[in-house]
Design a protein around this motif. Structure first.
Motif, PDB file in Angstrom:
ATOM      1  N   ALA A  93       0.813  -1.267  -0.015  1.00  0.00           N
ATOM      2  CA  ALA A  93      -0.131   0.014  -0.013  1.00  0.00           C
ATOM      3  C   ALA A  93       0.809   1.374  -0.086  1.00  0.00           C
ATOM      4  O   ALA A  93       0.466   2.394  -0.641  1.00  0.00           O
ATOM      5  N   ILE A  94       1.884   1.340   0.692  1.00  0.00           N
ATOM      6  CA  ILE A  94       2.711   2.441   0.744  1.00  0.00           C
ATOM      7  C   ILE A  94       3.357   2.634  -0.513  1.00  0.00           C
ATOM      8  O   ILE A  94       3.554   3.734  -0.979  1.00  0.00           O
ATOM      9  N   GLY A  95       3.780   1.466  -1.413  1.00  0.00           N
ATOM     10  CA  GLY A  95       4.409   1.752  -2.737  1.00  0.00           C
ATOM     11  C   GLY A  95       3.340   2.056  -3.760  1.00  0.00           C
ATOM     12  O   GLY A  95       3.773   2.986  -4.459  1.00  0.00           O
ATOM     13  N   GLU A  96       2.211   1.959  -3.564  1.00  0.00           N
ATOM     14  CA  GLU A  96       1.221   2.409  -4.313  1.00  0.00           C
ATOM     15  C   GLU A  96       0.843   4.027  -3.997  1.00  0.00           C
ATOM     16  O   GLU A  96       0.564   4.857  -4.834  1.00  0.00           O
ATOM     17  N   LEU A  97       0.677   4.194  -2.810  1.00  0.00           N
ATOM     18  CA  LEU A  97       0.706   5.493  -2.101  1.00  0.00           C
ATOM     19  C   LEU A  97       1.723   6.550  -2.862  1.00  0.00           C
ATOM     20  O   LEU A  97       1.400   7.572  -3.342  1.00  0.00           O
ATOM     21  N   LEU A  98       3.071   5.935  -2.727  1.00  0.00           N
ATOM     22  CA  LEU A  98       3.899   6.877  -3.156  1.00  0.00           C
ATOM     23  C   LEU A  98       3.995   7.000  -5.021  1.00  0.00           C
ATOM     24  O   LEU A  98       4.241   7.955  -5.271  1.00  0.00           O
ATOM     25  N   VAL A  99       3.862   5.822  -5.659  1.00  0.00           N
ATOM     26  CA  VAL A  99       3.679   6.060  -6.885  1.00  0.00           C
ATOM     27  C   VAL A  99       2.225   6.979  -7.228  1.00  0.00           C
ATOM     28  O   VAL A  99       2.632   7.983  -8.191  1.00  0.00           O
ATOM     29  N   ALA A 100       1.212   6.926  -6.718  1.00  0.00           N
ATOM     30  CA  ALA A 100       0.194   7.760  -7.201  1.00  0.00           C
ATOM     31  C   ALA A 100       0.617   9.179  -6.704  1.00  0.00           C
ATOM     32  O   ALA A 100       0.294  10.059  -7.573  1.00  0.00           O
ATOM     33  N   ALA A 101       1.001   9.311  -5.429  1.00  0.00           N
ATOM     34  CA  ALA A 101       1.468  10.768  -5.177  1.00  0.00           C
ATOM     35  C   ALA A 101       2.352  11.588  -6.267  1.00  0.00           C
ATOM     36  O   ALA A 101       2.357  12.570  -6.552  1.00  0.00           O
ATOM     37  N   TYR A 102       3.464  10.698  -6.558  1.00  0.00           N
ATOM     38  CA  TYR A 102       4.474  11.100  -7.521  1.00  0.00           C
ATOM     39  C   TYR A 102       3.634  11.366  -8.742  1.00  0.00           C
ATOM     40  O   TYR A 102       4.263  12.587  -9.482  1.00  0.00           O
ATOM     41  N   ALA A 103       2.826  10.430  -9.096  1.00  0.00           N
ATOM     42  CA  ALA A 103       2.512  10.595 -10.639  1.00  0.00           C
ATOM     43  C   ALA A 103       1.310  12.212 -10.658  1.00  0.00           C
ATOM     44  O   ALA A 103       1.481  12.916 -11.435  1.00  0.00           O
ATOM     45  N   ALA A 104       0.535  12.024  -9.279  1.00  0.00           N
ATOM     46  CA  ALA A 104      -0.281  13.300  -9.530  1.00  0.00           C
ATOM     47  C   ALA A 104       0.474  14.693  -9.486  1.00  0.00           C
ATOM     48  O   ALA A 104       0.134  15.508  -9.999  1.00  0.00           O
ATOM     49  N   ASP A 105       1.897  14.590  -8.995  1.00  0.00           N
ATOM     50  CA  ASP A 105       2.512  15.809  -8.718  1.00  0.00           C
ATOM     51  C   ASP A 105       3.438  15.916  -9.785  1.00  0.00           C
ATOM     52  O   ASP A 105       4.389  16.971  -9.733  1.00  0.00           O
ATOM     53  N   GLY A 106       3.519  15.053 -10.783  1.00  0.00           N
ATOM     54  CA  GLY A 106       4.252  15.310 -11.906  1.00  0.00           C
ATOM     55  C   GLY A 106       5.603  14.920 -11.882  1.00  0.00           C
ATOM     56  O   GLY A 106       6.684  15.335 -12.356  1.00  0.00           O
ATOM     57  N   LEU A 107       6.175  14.158 -10.880  1.00  0.00           N
ATOM     58  CA  LEU A 107       7.349  13.727 -10.371  1.00  0.00           C
ATOM     59  C   LEU A 107       7.629  12.530 -11.131  1.00  0.00           C
ATOM     60  O   LEU A 107       9.022  11.986 -10.985  1.00  0.00           O
ATOM     61  N   ALA A 163       8.815  11.508 -14.558  1.00  0.00           N
ATOM     62  CA  ALA A 163       9.133  12.136 -15.732  1.00  0.00           C
ATOM     63  C   ALA A 163       8.483  11.688 -17.005  1.00  0.00           C
ATOM     64  O   ALA A 163       8.302  12.140 -18.124  1.00  0.00           O
ATOM     65  N   PHE A 164       8.543  10.362 -16.637  1.00  0.00           N
ATOM     66  CA  PHE A 164       8.008   9.223 -17.896  1.00  0.00           C
ATOM     67  C   PHE A 164       6.808   8.666 -17.824  1.00  0.00           C
ATOM     68  O   PHE A 164       6.428   7.502 -18.478  1.00  0.00           O
ATOM     69  N   GLY A 165       5.900   9.468 -16.940  1.00  0.00           N
ATOM     70  CA  GLY A 165       4.687   8.943 -16.863  1.00  0.00           C
ATOM     71  C   GLY A 165       4.549   7.513 -16.200  1.00  0.00           C
ATOM     72  O   GLY A 165       5.572   6.912 -15.264  1.00  0.00           O
ATOM     73  N   ALA A 166       3.331   6.749 -16.272  1.00  0.00           N
ATOM     74  CA  ALA A 166       3.384   5.415 -15.895  1.00  0.00           C
ATOM     75  C   ALA A 166       4.281   4.389 -15.874  1.00  0.00           C
ATOM     76  O   ALA A 166       4.644   3.530 -15.328  1.00  0.00           O
ATOM     77  N   ASP A 167       5.233   4.470 -17.220  1.00  0.00           N
ATOM     78  CA  ASP A 167       6.014   3.717 -17.307  1.00  0.00           C
ATOM     79  C   ASP A 167       7.614   4.147 -16.968  1.00  0.00           C
ATOM     80  O   ASP A 167       8.475   3.633 -16.941  1.00  0.00           O
ATOM     81  N   ASP A 168       7.339   5.129 -16.058  1.00  0.00           N
ATOM     82  CA  ASP A 168       8.895   5.599 -15.457  1.00  0.00           C
ATOM     83  C   ASP A 168       9.647   4.509 -14.655  1.00  0.00           C
ATOM     84  O   ASP A 168       8.783   3.812 -13.783  1.00  0.00           O
ATOM     85  N   PRO A 169      10.810   4.265 -14.925  1.00  0.00           N
ATOM     86  CA  PRO A 169      11.508   3.207 -14.321  1.00  0.00           C
ATOM     87  C   PRO A 169      11.447   3.513 -12.646  1.00  0.00           C
ATOM     88  O   PRO A 169      11.469   2.590 -11.955  1.00  0.00           O
ATOM     89  N   TYR A 170      11.392   4.876 -12.250  1.00  0.00           N
ATOM     90  CA  TYR A 170      11.514   5.186 -11.105  1.00  0.00           C
ATOM     91  C   TYR A 170      10.370   4.706 -10.111  1.00  0.00           C
ATOM     92  O   TYR A 170      10.311   4.303  -8.798  1.00  0.00           O
ATOM     93  N   ALA A 171       9.115   4.462 -10.857  1.00  0.00           N
ATOM     94  CA  ALA A 171       8.000   3.832 -10.204  1.00  0.00           C
ATOM     95  C   ALA A 171       8.255   2.609  -9.477  1.00  0.00           C
ATOM     96  O   ALA A 171       7.730   2.043  -8.515  1.00  0.00           O
ATOM     97  N   GLY A 172       9.088   1.564 -10.164  1.00  0.00           N
ATOM     98  CA  GLY A 172       9.592   0.292  -9.328  1.00  0.00           C
ATOM     99  C   GLY A 172      10.443   0.485  -8.048  1.00  0.00           C
ATOM    100  O   GLY A 172      10.054  -0.044  -7.337  1.00  0.00           O
ATOM    101  N   LYS A 173      11.104   1.653  -8.305  1.00  0.00           N
ATOM    102  CA  LYS A 173      11.784   1.751  -7.002  1.00  0.00           C
ATOM    103  C   LYS A 173      10.849   2.368  -5.792  1.00  0.00           C
ATOM    104  O   LYS A 173      11.169   2.079  -4.765  1.00  0.00           O
ATOM    105  N   LEU A 174       9.943   3.092  -6.243  1.00  0.00           N
ATOM    106  CA  LEU A 174       8.863   3.403  -5.363  1.00  0.00           C
ATOM    107  C   LEU A 174       8.270   2.522  -4.882  1.00  0.00           C
ATOM    108  O   LEU A 174       7.980   2.467  -3.359  1.00  0.00           O
ATOM    109  N   ARG A 175       7.963   1.564  -5.490  1.00  0.00           N
ATOM    110  CA  ARG A 175       7.147   0.336  -5.029  1.00  0.00           C
ATOM    111  C   ARG A 175       7.970  -0.618  -4.087  1.00  0.00           C
ATOM    112  O   ARG A 175       7.539  -1.306  -3.350  1.00  0.00           O
TER     113      ARG A 175
END
Length: 169
Positions: free
Chosen positions: A15-29, A31-43
């Protein structure tokens, strides 16, 4: 504010990983949208919890409203920290928790943790366009340290901030 800060629990990691990805996406953080490799690190909260400290802000019902990663010296999650410095990363507040001081409370918890380790300064990196977060950091006592700005990948510039642990208001 009826919020408690504590270490994240393994049952909360997904749940924390999904919160991070959702918050980062909502704030434009991301850079490559839903496919951003950083999303995996956040999760990957489990890995962070093994090598750093993942702190959560929870409400009276136990719902996670915010999260931050505190990286002590020597942690592989410390990106810009030098000797005597703690660093925090991956700060996010759930949409329902915003405007309640949760982000600031999480930052202050990291600063308290750094003080408990005898550290003299806290540092962080942030994207240039997140003015609201910058204002929170500045209110606490952080100042820009442009000489430590950096690019985790070419074209993505991060601004560096620092606060002496005796300086915070």
């Amino acid at each position: 504010m009826d919020i408690m800060i504590r270490a994240a629990r393994p049952a909360e990691f997904d749940a924390i990983g999904e919160l991070l990805v959702a918050a980062y996406a909502a704030d434009g953080l991301l850079a490559f949208g839903a496919d951003d490799p950083y999303a995996g690190k956040l999760r990957d909260v489990a890995h962070r919890a093994e090598h750093a400290e993942v702190l959560t802000a929870i409400d009276a019902d136990g719902a996670v409203l915010g999260v931050v990663t505190f990286a002590a010296p020597g942690s592989p999650y410390a990106e810009i920290a030098g000797p005597g410095e703690g660093e925090f990363r991956m700060l996010a507040v759930a949409p329902g928790g915003r405007g309640r001081g949760i982000g600031e409370t999480l930052v202050r918890a990291c600063m308290d943790r750094a003080r408990s380790l005898g550290l003299s300064r806290m540092v962080l990196s942030a994207m240039p366009h997140i003015d609201k977060a910058h204002r929170v950091y500045e209110r606490i006592g952080f100042t820009r340290i442009p000489e430590r700005d950096w690019e985790p990948i070419p074209g993505i510039r991060l601004w560096a901030f620092a606060c002496g642990l005796g300086d915070a208001t």
